[in-house]
Design an enzyme around this catalytic site. Structure first.
Site, mmCIF file in Angstrom:
data_model
loop_
_atom_site.group_PDB
_atom_site.id
_atom_site.type_symbol
_atom_site.label_atom_id
_atom_site.label_comp_id
_atom_site.label_asym_id
_atom_site.label_seq_id
_atom_site.Cartn_x
_atom_site.Cartn_y
_atom_site.Cartn_z
ATOM 1 N N TYR A 1 -58.644 12.566 -24.767
ATOM 2 C CA TYR A 1 -57.472 13.462 -24.829
ATOM 3 C C TYR A 1 -57.972 14.846 -25.268
ATOM 4 C CZ TYR A 1 -55.139 8.910 -25.207
ATOM 5 O OH TYR A 1 -54.727 7.612 -25.020
ATOM 6 N N CYS B 1 -50.612 13.364 -34.441
ATOM 7 C CA CYS B 1 -49.494 14.214 -34.880
ATOM 8 C C CYS B 1 -48.269 13.370 -35.208
ATOM 9 C CB CYS B 1 -49.170 15.278 -33.832
ATOM 10 S SG CYS B 1 -48.833 14.603 -32.223
#
Ligand SMILES: C[S@@+](CC[C@H](N)C(=O)[O-])C[C@H]1O[C@@H](n2cnc3c(N)ncnc32)[C@H](O)[C@@H]1O
Length: 407
Positions: A273, A365
């Site tokens: 990612y 996150c």
């Protein structure tokens, strides 16, 4: 219906928790230890929520929100807490969630890394409806705004100048800025727009104007990207690709990734990612080589440019879906993962286990999906340490960097 409440603690969204008719009630804009008066709503049968109308006994940790739109705007939700309280709230939230859902000892969660409370965001997305603004809390109604306290100063200069233009066929206005003040205005459109009009009205305000239609971007002014400096490296930010929204925070986050990575120069890294290759490039001087995988084509293009701009020779980025079959990578010591909020898919987790690295640095996150994934990785990896980073001051969101070592 109005009533008075004592606030016992905060939930994970920063709302005050109290009791009403023997049931838990969640109260917006209320701090633990306070007595407040609130307007009660029964949102579902026996589920109560409330909005604070008046603070009767005020917490010393309460501060007057600096933003005039705070009460209605859905962007920020804990601006009524002073900054030390915000940091403690987030640290405790991470401890609680990781203990509850992944049984990680609370002493593994280290002190949160602070950033700056105001003027930190390098990107904002304004919605265009009758007015220009942000979505209201829990609604698609738009709250008109003329400034944003969490955005970088240069973004605020632009907002003020553009909110009253004619936005026929425009759905969103995205403004991006670097710390040095280089800017880009992006118009996400639903149909044809009068480009000449926007050129005339915006050219003198920004370095770039880009139109995005049906997911395809077209630069009508400037070079179509801005460049940010983090540490010794320069990173290109274009209209569609991801860049951490808090630049000061990004530097602190990547420094923590580097510290947890504790790389030797003969070690290989897989950066999953990887976005525009930022983490991989940041680690490149302490690794043998870095392979980055990223699904978004524009981000991959930016990553290739970032590799060239920074003259790094040991980083390779490919467009790949981490949730599908990936190549076989041999002798990888460190895997870095930085997935979107949804966390790692089952296939991504099995891909990582197949690569079988000595260490994993997980950047997340969302501590809820992080704890779900750690619960699975824990079978083969020991969670050594987790450091929360305050990437999103004045909101309940928190970033975490987590170090895992093979058992
Ligand atoms: C949170 S961002 C992190 C980017 C980068 N590490 C950084 O710090 O800027 C997540 C990235 O994952 C990418 N992504 C989302 N799903 C993916 C998938 N299934 N496979 C590969 N990349 C994916 C997104 O396009 C985005 O660039």
């Amino acid at each position: 219906m109005k009533d008075e409440f004592k606030i016992y603690r905060l939930d994970n969204f920063g709302r005050g928790i109290s009791y009403y008719n023997g049931k838990v009630i969640f109260i917006e804009n209320a701090l633990d230890g306070e007595n407040i008066e609130a307007e009660v709503k029964e949102v579902k049968k026996n589920i109560y929520e409330a909005d604070t109308i008046r603070v009767i006994d005020k917490s010393p940790e309460r501060m007057e929100p600096r933003c005039p739109f705070y009460k209605n705007c859905g962007g920020c939700n804990i601006m009524h807490m002073n900054y030390p309280k915000q940091l403690r709230f987030k640290e405790e939230k991470v401890r609680y969630l990781l203990k509850k859902f992944a049984d990680i000892d609370e002493d593994k969660i280290k002190q949160i890394i602070a950033t700056t409370q105001f003027g930190y965001r390098n990107k904002i997305t304004l919605k265009v409806r009758e007015k220009v603004g942000f979505y209201k809390k829990k609604s698609y109604e738009v709250v008109p705004i003329s400034s944003c306290q969490v955005a970088l100063p240069k973004i605020n200069e632009i907002i003020n100048e553009i909110i009253n233009l004619d936005y026929k066929n425009v759905d969103e206005i995205i403004i991006k800025s670097t710390l040095a003040g280089e800017t880009m205005i992006i118009l996400k459109v639903l149909g044809d727009v009068d480009e000449e009009y926007f050129l005339t009205k915006m050219e003198h305000l920004t370095d770039n104007i880009v139109i995005i239609q049906d997911g395809i971007s077209r630069t009508i002014f400037g070079k179509g990207y801005i460049t940010e400096k983090l540490g010794d490296y320069f990173f290109k930010i274009s209209s569609l690709s991801f860049f951490q929204v808090n630049t000061d925070g990004a530097k602190k986050l990547y420094d923590k990734v580097k510290e947890y990575g504790s790389l030797q120069t003969n070690e290989r890294v897989l950066d999953l990612y990887c976005g525009t290759g930022t983490i991989g490039i940041y680690l490149s001087d302490s690794a043998k080589d870095v392979n980055g995988l990223e699904i978004n084509n524009e981000a991959v293009q930016d990553a290739q440019d970032n590799i060239a701009i920074n003259k790094v020779v040991n980083v390779k980025i490919e467009q790949k879906d981490v949730s599908k079959v990936i190549d076989k990578y041999e002798n990888i010591e460190l895997v870095v993962v930085d997935p979107p909020r949804s966390g790692l898919s089952k296939k991504a987790l099995s891909n990582i286990l197949e690569v079988n690295p000595n260490r994993i640095v997980y950047v997340s996150c969302d501590p809820a999906t992080l704890s779900r994934d750690l619960n699975i990785l824990k079978e083969n990896y020991e969670v050594k340490e987790v450091t929360p980073v305050d990437m999103f001051p004045n909101t309940y969101h928190v970033e975490c960097v987590c170090l895992l070592m093979k058992k």
